[in-house]
Structure formats: structure tokens, C-alpha cells
Design a protein around this motif. Structure first.
Motif, PDB file in Angstrom:
ATOM      1  N   GLU A 175      25.466  32.436 -13.637  1.00 10.83           N
ATOM      2  CA  GLU A 175      25.551  30.955 -13.544  1.00 10.83           C
ATOM      3  C   GLU A 175      25.570  30.034 -13.007  1.00 10.83           C
ATOM      4  O   GLU A 175      25.307  29.384 -13.100  1.00 10.83           O
ATOM      5  CB  GLU A 175      27.401  32.086 -13.702  1.00 10.83           C
ATOM      6  N   SER A 176      24.962  31.185 -11.658  1.00  8.81           N
ATOM      7  CA  SER A 176      24.917  30.230  -9.893  1.00  8.81           C
ATOM      8  C   SER A 176      23.598  29.414 -10.106  1.00  8.81           C
ATOM      9  O   SER A 176      23.655  28.834 -10.252  1.00  8.81           O
ATOM     10  CB  SER A 176      24.503  30.929  -8.989  1.00  8.81           C
ATOM     11  N   LEU A 177      22.563  30.029 -11.074  1.00 12.17           N
ATOM     12  CA  LEU A 177      21.395  29.889 -11.289  1.00 12.17           C
ATOM     13  C   LEU A 177      21.525  28.180 -12.245  1.00 12.17           C
ATOM     14  O   LEU A 177      21.088  27.167 -12.149  1.00 12.17           O
ATOM     15  CB  LEU A 177      20.469  30.568 -11.986  1.00 12.17           C
ATOM     16  N   ILE A 178      22.110  28.683 -13.488  1.00 16.98           N
ATOM     17  CA  ILE A 178      22.625  27.072 -14.315  1.00 16.98           C
ATOM     18  C   ILE A 178      23.413  26.857 -13.737  1.00 16.98           C
ATOM     19  O   ILE A 178      22.499  25.121 -14.243  1.00 16.98           O
ATOM     20  CB  ILE A 178      23.599  28.238 -15.430  1.00 16.98           C
ATOM     21  N   HIS A 179      24.085  26.468 -12.549  1.00 19.56           N
ATOM     22  CA  HIS A 179      24.621  25.817 -11.434  1.00 19.56           C
ATOM     23  C   HIS A 179      23.543  24.959 -10.883  1.00 19.56           C
ATOM     24  O   HIS A 179      23.624  23.273 -10.861  1.00 19.56           O
ATOM     25  CB  HIS A 179      25.713  25.916 -10.412  1.00 19.56           C
ATOM     26  N   HIS A 180      22.636  25.313 -10.685  1.00 17.26           N
ATOM     27  CA  HIS A 180      21.629  25.017  -9.497  1.00 17.26           C
ATOM     28  C   HIS A 180      20.891  24.580 -10.155  1.00 17.26           C
ATOM     29  O   HIS A 180      20.610  23.697  -9.540  1.00 17.26           O
ATOM     30  CB  HIS A 180      20.722  26.770  -8.926  1.00 17.26           C
ATOM     31  N   PHE A 181      20.160  24.199 -11.193  1.00 15.65           N
ATOM     32  CA  PHE A 181      19.421  23.945 -12.185  1.00 15.65           C
ATOM     33  C   PHE A 181      20.444  22.961 -12.721  1.00 15.65           C
ATOM     34  O   PHE A 181      19.469  21.262 -12.490  1.00 15.65           O
ATOM     35  CB  PHE A 181      19.323  24.411 -13.464  1.00 15.65           C
ATOM     36  N   VAL A 182      21.401  22.436 -13.180  1.00 15.54           N
ATOM     37  CA  VAL A 182      21.972  21.615 -13.749  1.00 15.54           C
ATOM     38  C   VAL A 182      22.301  20.982 -12.348  1.00 15.54           C
ATOM     39  O   VAL A 182      22.208  19.193 -12.281  1.00 15.54           O
ATOM     40  CB  VAL A 182      23.070  21.516 -14.770  1.00 15.54           C
ATOM     41  N   LEU A 183      22.677  20.842 -11.236  1.00 14.85           N
ATOM     42  CA  LEU A 183      23.240  19.483 -10.159  1.00 14.85           C
ATOM     43  C   LEU A 183      21.609  19.359  -9.559  1.00 14.85           C
ATOM     44  O   LEU A 183      21.953  18.058  -8.807  1.00 14.85           O
ATOM     45  CB  LEU A 183      23.193  21.174  -8.612  1.00 14.85           C
ATOM     46  N   ILE A 184      20.166  20.218  -9.569  1.00 15.05           N
ATOM     47  CA  ILE A 184      19.390  19.417  -9.054  1.00 15.05           C
ATOM     48  C   ILE A 184      18.277  18.062 -10.309  1.00 15.05           C
ATOM     49  O   ILE A 184      18.322  17.368  -9.456  1.00 15.05           O
ATOM     50  CB  ILE A 184      18.396  20.373  -9.103  1.00 15.05           C
TER      51      ILE A 184
END
Lengths: 395, 337
Positions: A307-316
């Protein structure tokens, strides 16, 4: 044979490279002898287009830009920015984060006022307060380093909280600083407070009345020196300012000396807030519960947690979750005055327009009013007293 | 008669010996003064450094003791830049005037009993004349640089000299009245009859005025308006570089030493002290001079700078009346006793 020359005023170009113009302020002075007839400030030598850059960045990635506004109190700018963005998104930082942000903002107020004191005194010719002041600024910068690893461009607060929690070690060191600092203020005051030359150079110089100060749009200590008790921290409290006690020192005559007294008193008040923040610091999280949608998750979680990976990707790629459409102006009290962020949001992850209301810019505009009719030496005292930073003024 | 025979005539030989001795004295005094200037800068940086919770020069040599030498070498080899629109001959000559005026003041000062280059009867007057002449160097350097900042510095300097020269001269009148002479050696000897062998106690007022005016005379803080760093960048020598700049710097420090020397010989009993120090007859003089120099540094580290008009009003409204009052008091005391 000899031409009869017209008697003209001497035009002196003070700055942008001059030891007393605090960066790259340029003043064109028309002098009649040593009397200033006309003073024209020119700004823009440090323009980096921070407002425009902000429009092309996500709300998250624009944060480090605010470090470069008022680079001697970068923490205050960061706090101002995140408070504004949080209000735009309608999220609330947890109590602990609010207290920490109040604490670091006051630390940066002290460090900024210390620089102001040192340079102002140096401009007026008192050399020693400058070096005494830098001793304490060094201490604060060390504390910042202990807190977040950076000394000058900190970028420590985050949308919805702060980057990392404070350690007990940091709190202890900060408390030692807060215990010691009032003594250091007294030390500065012994050198200049009742010094006859200092009084002669500052009393009755650069007087600006209450009404005029308001009309010129002055804020911060420059306004309070004229006796207007306006402070954003009291009038529209943000972070934990409604939970700590402090006074708003004001002046009477609105001259250079009163503004000096106000800033000295503000340092004491900031120190008082620091102590209260340490004592009242509540336990709890340092990030808002919906923070992952606004702020990058820690690297180790990105590597292990889907989930954190997805958040990271979307945020960037997309930026924080789309902001609600609309516009907002949020002001905070930075050491120089009222720093306002104005966002126009079109419902994407980037602001449609980011506007910074920089106190230094407004204060620079009052220079002709303060300087005209005075002497060259008073110009220097006036530049010091309005406490401008050109990084913020030119943006 | 051949040249050799002329020389060995008893009269000519004596004259030559005298000239030789004077030249030797000049060499000794100038060399000693230069050395003291070098280490006065070091002393300044160290003492102010420690007052300001820092160390001062530490890099060149142990505790930075070789720093003045490094600075001197650097200044010698720096490029000598002359602004394009400068008035060149005047630009060249200004630092020379400053330095020569400062150095020649040393010629009438007795460093210890019997050691003075020129034991003339108008010694004190000569020093005052020379220090006024030094101001020409500053004024014309401000003019010749063709820069607005140095021009303002030069103007400030001329105004300052006019106001402070008078107060300084008047403050010394009391000393002249008490000693009944302008010869500096006589002044020192006359002080022996007074308590502690100094004039500073009966001439308290004059001493105070002299000290304040002396600081203004040498352009030191808090009266460093001609070179006010934060206002005029560097004032009159802003366009100077390399060895010409060094000459201004030297003349400022020699000026400081000269003012301290006058204060010592006129008010503090010159080379005499509570007891004699064997083999170093100038020990007391040096000690007293360095006390004054330290006092200069101390003031520089403590006080803010006066504003130009405040400096003027201080000079005209406070120091000159005080100096005049001192003359009146001294005169009355002389009549009564």
C-alpha cells in the motif's frame, strides 16, 4: 571659458552589492550633502520565480521551495506553507505535530531575530553583538541538525504533520537552550540597550505612526513597534498557538528603538513558548491518519508494504490527492511579519496559482517613507529596522 | 684641500657625526614604528577576537603570530588598481601625504630621557600641524578616486578634522600653560613635580577632551565615519588596493600610536614611572602607550558608531566648551598659586 554647472543632487547607488543592504537590495539615493532627498528601492535581484515554480509542482514537492523564501527562518516558512495546504485540503494535523511545529517555528523566530539583532547592530557600528548573536544562532542550528539533519533549508514539517518525531535528547537540549537563552539576551542588552550612542542613533529615527503603519500594510514587529497589537498567532491562531500563553509586546513611538525593543521582547516571548511546548508536548501520532495521501511514506515501508508503494507512486506521479476546487488565503506569523499563502486550486494535485504574500516585500516599499529627509546613516538604520530578507522579497 | 681633508677637519667631522646619529635615530624610530604597527594589528585582532568570543588569527604560525607578516607580503604583491577616471597624480600622492605626515610626527617625541630625533621648541605645535596635514591625504584621496562613496568619506573627514582639531589643540593648551613650554621633553620633565608624576590629575578635563578628540582624529570607532564600513563601504580608500591601501592602513595605525604617545607624554609623564626599570629606559612609555592602544580596541569592540551630525554637535557643543573651560580653570589656578 569655464562652464557654469547646474547644482545637482548627488545620486548614489547603494547596493545591490553593499555591506549593509542585507542581500541584494538596491537603493538609489539622491543626496543633498548627506541628507537623503529621494530614495528609490529596486528589488528583484534575487528573483527565482518561486510562485511560478510552485504552479508546476505538486503540493508536496513545492515544500522545499519555501525554504528559499526567507532563508534565515526557513522553518517558519515551511510551517506557514503546510498550514495553508492543510487548510486547503481540510485536514488536521495531530496535537503532537502541532506542538512540535509551534516549537520549531519559535526556534526559527529566535534564530531570525538573532540575525536581525546582530546585523542591525553591526550596521549601526556595534560589532560585538553580531558575534555574540551568532554564537546563539549556531546553537539553534545545531538543534535543528539534531532534529532533522539539516541546518538551514530544513523542510521538516509535512502536510498533515512533521517528518519525524522529536527525541528526548533533542527536547533536553532544547530545554537547556531555553533555560540559558534569557541570560544571553541580557548580555546583548548590556552592550546596546542603554548605550548613549545606540539611543542617539535609534531614538526618533524612522518614525512611523500607527495609522500610517497600517496603511502601508506593515505587519510583524515593524507594525507592533508603532503600537498596533496585531499578531496572527493571537488573531487567527494556527497550530498550537491557542494552547500556549504569550504576550504581544508593542512599542509606543514607532521609531527604530521601539522596534528594537519589540523584537528583543519577542525573543523572550518565543523562549517562553518554547518552554511551554516542551512541557505540554502531548503523546500521540505525528502524522494525520490520512497522511499517506499527502506525504511520502518512509522508505523502508515503501520497500516492504504494497500500500505504501502505491501511495508513493501516486504521490510522485500525480501529486497528493486532488485538492478541492476553490481558493484560500492563509496567513501565519513568521519572524518578519505576516506570511500569507494564497492558493487557487482547480481540483488537481498542483495549485493553479500559488501566491506568496511576503512581508519583506511590503516592508521594502516603506523605505522611501522612512528614509527621505534623513541622513545616509539613518538609511542604514532603517534598512536594519524593517528586517527584510531579499530572498522572500523577490521570491 | 681634498674631500678627505675637509672631512677630517674637526668641525666638519662633528657635523657629519651628528647627521649620522640623527639618521641612525630616524632609522631606529621608523623601523620600530613599523614593527609596532605590524604587531598592533595582531594585538587588535587578538584582543577584539577574545572580547567577541572567538580566537582571532590562528593559522599562520603558532597562535597566528606570523599573520601580520603574511598580510604585509600579500599587500605588497597585490595588483595596484587605479580607477580609469581617477585623477592620477593626486591619487598617487594621497597615501604618501598621509603616511609622511603620520611618520614625521614621531620625530619630536622623546621616547626616553635624551632620545628624541628633533628636540625642537615647538614640538607640540609640530605634531598638531602634522596631524592636520594628514587629513589632506584623506580628503584628496576621496576626491581623486572619482567615486561617490570615497568622495563622501573625504567630505566627512574634512568636517571631522575641522571640528576635532580645534578641540584637541585647545585641550593641550592647559598642558602648555602648566609646563610653560611647547618642547615635549620639557613637558615631561615638568610633570615630575606633580602627584604620580602625571598631568592627568590636574588636567583631568583636558585629558578627557584630548582622548575623545584623539579617537576622532585617528578615525577610529566610534568616530570612524570617513570609513564607516556599513554606510560608505570603506570610505575614502574604497578604490585603493595593494601597497597604496597598505600605506593608508599604516598611517592610520601610526596615527593611533602617535596620539597615544602624545597622551602619554603630555598627560601621563612620558618615560617616567613609579620606579626605574633597568636597561629598558622606554619600558614605561611602551607600557603606557599599549594601554592606550588597548583602550582604543576596547572602545571599538564596545560602542556603536556616531552619526555624522551627532559627531559634529559633540565636537562643537561639548568638547570645545569643555576645553575652553579647562583653559580658564588652569589659568585661574596658575594665577592663584
Amino acid at each position: 571659458m569655464a562652464e557654469v554647472n547646474e547644482v545637482k543632487e548627488l545620486v548614489v547607488n547603494m547596493g545591490p552589492q553593499h555591506p549593509a543592504t542585507h542581500g541584494v537590495l538596491r537603493l538609489v539615493l539622491q543626496l543633498d550633502g548627506e541628507t537623503v532627498v529621494k530614495c528609490t528601492p529596486h528589488v528583484g535581484y534575487l528573483h527565482r520565480g518561486i510562485e511560478k515554480l510552485g504552479e508546476n509542482m505538486t503540493y508536496l514537492s513545492a515544500l522545499p521551495l519555501t525554504d528559499r523564501l526567507d532563508y534565515i527562518a526557513s522553518m517558519s516558512n515551511n510551517v506557514g506553507y503546510v498550514v495553508a495546504v492543510e487548510k486547503l485540503f481540510g485536514i488536521e494535523a495531530p496535537e503532537r505535530a502541532k506542538f512540535i511545529r509551534t516549537m520549531v517555528a519559535e526556534m526559527s523566530r529566535i534564530s531570525s531575530h538573532i540575525i536581525w539583532l546582530g546585523t542591525h547592530a553591526l550596521d549601526i557600528g556595534a560589532m560585538t553583538p553580531f558575534l555574540y548573536a551568532f554564537r546563539e544562532r549556531e546553537w539553534i542550528l545545531d538543534l535543528f541538525e539534531m532534529l532533522c539533519g539539516a541546518r538551514l533549508t530544513v523542510s521538516y514539517p509535512r502536510i498533515g504533520g512533521v517528518r519525524n518525531d522529536v527525541t528526548q535528547e533533542f527536547l533536553d537540549s532544547l530545554y537547556r537552550f531555553a533555560e540559558e537563552f534569557p541570560k544571553r539576551i541580557e548580555e546583548y542588552e548590556t552592550l546596546i540597550d542603554k548605550n548613549r550612542i545606540w539611543l542617539k542613533r535609534t531614538k526618533g529615527i524612522g518614525i512611523i505612526s500607527k495609522e500610517e503603519a497600517i496603511n502601508w500594510g506593515l505587519t510583524g514587529a515593524t507594525l507592533r513597534g508603532s503600537g498596533v497589537p496585531y499578531d496572527v498567532r493571537k488573531y487567527a491562531p494556527y497550530d498550537a498557538y491557542d494552547k500556549v500563553e504569550f504576550d504581544i509586546p508593542i512599542g509606543e513611538n514607532g521609531d527604530v528603538y521601539d522596534r528594537y525593543r519589540v523584537r528583543m521582547a519577542e525573543m523572550r516571548q518565543a523562549n517562553r513558548i518554547l518552554k511551554q511546548c516542551i512541557e505540554k508536548l502531548p503523546e500521540g501520532p505525528i502524522m494525520a491518519p490520512d497522511a499517506p495521501k499527502f506525504t511520502l511514506p518512509p522508505k523502508d515501508r515503501v520497500l516492504k508494504d504494497m500500500e505504501s508503494l502505491i501511495h508513493h507512486f501516486v504521490l510522485i506521479t500525480k501529486g497528493p490527492m486532488a485538492a478541492p476546487e476553490g481558493e484560500i488565503y492563509v496567513a501565519t506569523e513568521v519572524p518578519k511579519g505576516e506570511l500569507g499563502f494564497y492558493f487557487v486550486s482547480d481540483g488537481t494535485g498542483r495549485p493553479y496559482r500559488m501566491r506568496v504574500r511576503a512581508p519583506s516585500f511590503v516592508h521594502a516599499s516603506v523605505l522611501p517613507r522612512l528614509c527621505e529627509g534623513g541622513l545616509v546613516a539613518d538609511v542604514i538604520a532603517n534598512i536594519g529596522t524593517i528586517d527584510i530578507v531579499l530572498g522572500e522579497c523577490d521570491r | 684641500m681634498s674631500i678627505f681633508e675637509t672631512i677630517i677637519q674637526p668641525d666638519t667631522f662633528d657635523v657629519l657625526i651628528k647627521i649620522g646619529i640623527i639618521l641612525l635615530k630616524i632609522v631606529i624610530v621608523v623601523a620600530a614604528a613599523m614593527l609596532h604597527v605590524m604587531y598592533a594589528t595582531y594585538f587588535e585582532r587578538k584582543s577584539i577576537g577574545h572580547m567577541q568570543v572567538r580566537l582571532g588569527p590562528m593559522e599562520v604560525g603558532p597562535h597566528g603570530v606570523l599573520q601580520p607578516i603574511a598580510d604585509g607580503v600579500k599587500l605588497f604583491f597585490k595588483e595596484d588598481i587605479i580607477p580609469a577616471d581617477a585623477d592620477k597624480p593626486v591619487f598617487y600622492i594621497a597615501p604618501v601625504i598621509s603616511l609622511v605626515a603620520a611618520l614625521s610626527s614621531l620625530s619630536v617625541i622623546p621616547f626616553f630621557k635624551g632620545f628624541v630625533i628633533a628636540n625642537i621648541n615647538i614640538g607640540l605645535l609640530f605634531i598638531l600641524a602634522m596631524s592636520s596635514l594628514g587629513a589632506y591625504g584623506i580628503i584628496i584621496s576621496g576626491w581623486a578616486s572619482n567615486s561617490k562613496y570615497s568622495f563622501l568619506g573625504g567630505l566627512r573627514s574634512s568636517a571631522q578634522v575641522i571640528s576635532y582639531e580645534i578641540a584637541m589643540g585647545l585641550s593641550l593648551v592647559g598642558v602648555m600653560m602648566m609646563a610653560g613650554s611647547l618642547n615635549i621633553s620639557d613637558i615631561v620633565n615638568a610633570q615630575a613635580a606633580y602627584p604620580l608624576r602625571v598631568y592627568a590629575i590636574p588636567q583631568m578635563l583636558g585629558f578627557f577632551v584630548f582622548m575623545v578628540a584623539g579617537i576622532a582624529e585617528t578615525n577610529r570607532a566610534p568616530f570612524d565615519l570617513p570609513e564607516a564600513e556599513s554606510e560608505l563601504v570603506a570610505g575614502y580608500f574604497v578604490e585603493y588596493s595593494g601597497i597604496r591601501f597598505a600605506m593608508f592602513y599604516l598611517s592610520e595605525y601610526i596615527g593611533m600610536i602617535v596620539i597615544s604617545l602624545i597622551a602619554v607624554v603630555c598627560f601621563l609623564g612620558g618615560w617616567s614611572g613609579p620606579f626605574d626599570i633597568p636597561y629598558v629606559p622606554f619600558a614605561w612609555l611602551l607600557l603606557k602607550v599599549y594601554f592606550f592602544i588597548f583602550f582604543y580596541y576596547w572602545i571599538r569592540a564596545t560602542l556603536p558608531r556616531y552619526r555624522y551630525d551627532q559627531l559634529m554637535s559633540l565636537g562643537w557643543k561639548l568638547l570645545i566648551p569643555l576645553a575652553l573651560l579647562n583653559i580658564v580653570i588652569t589659568g585661574i589656578a596658575k594665577l592663584m598659586l
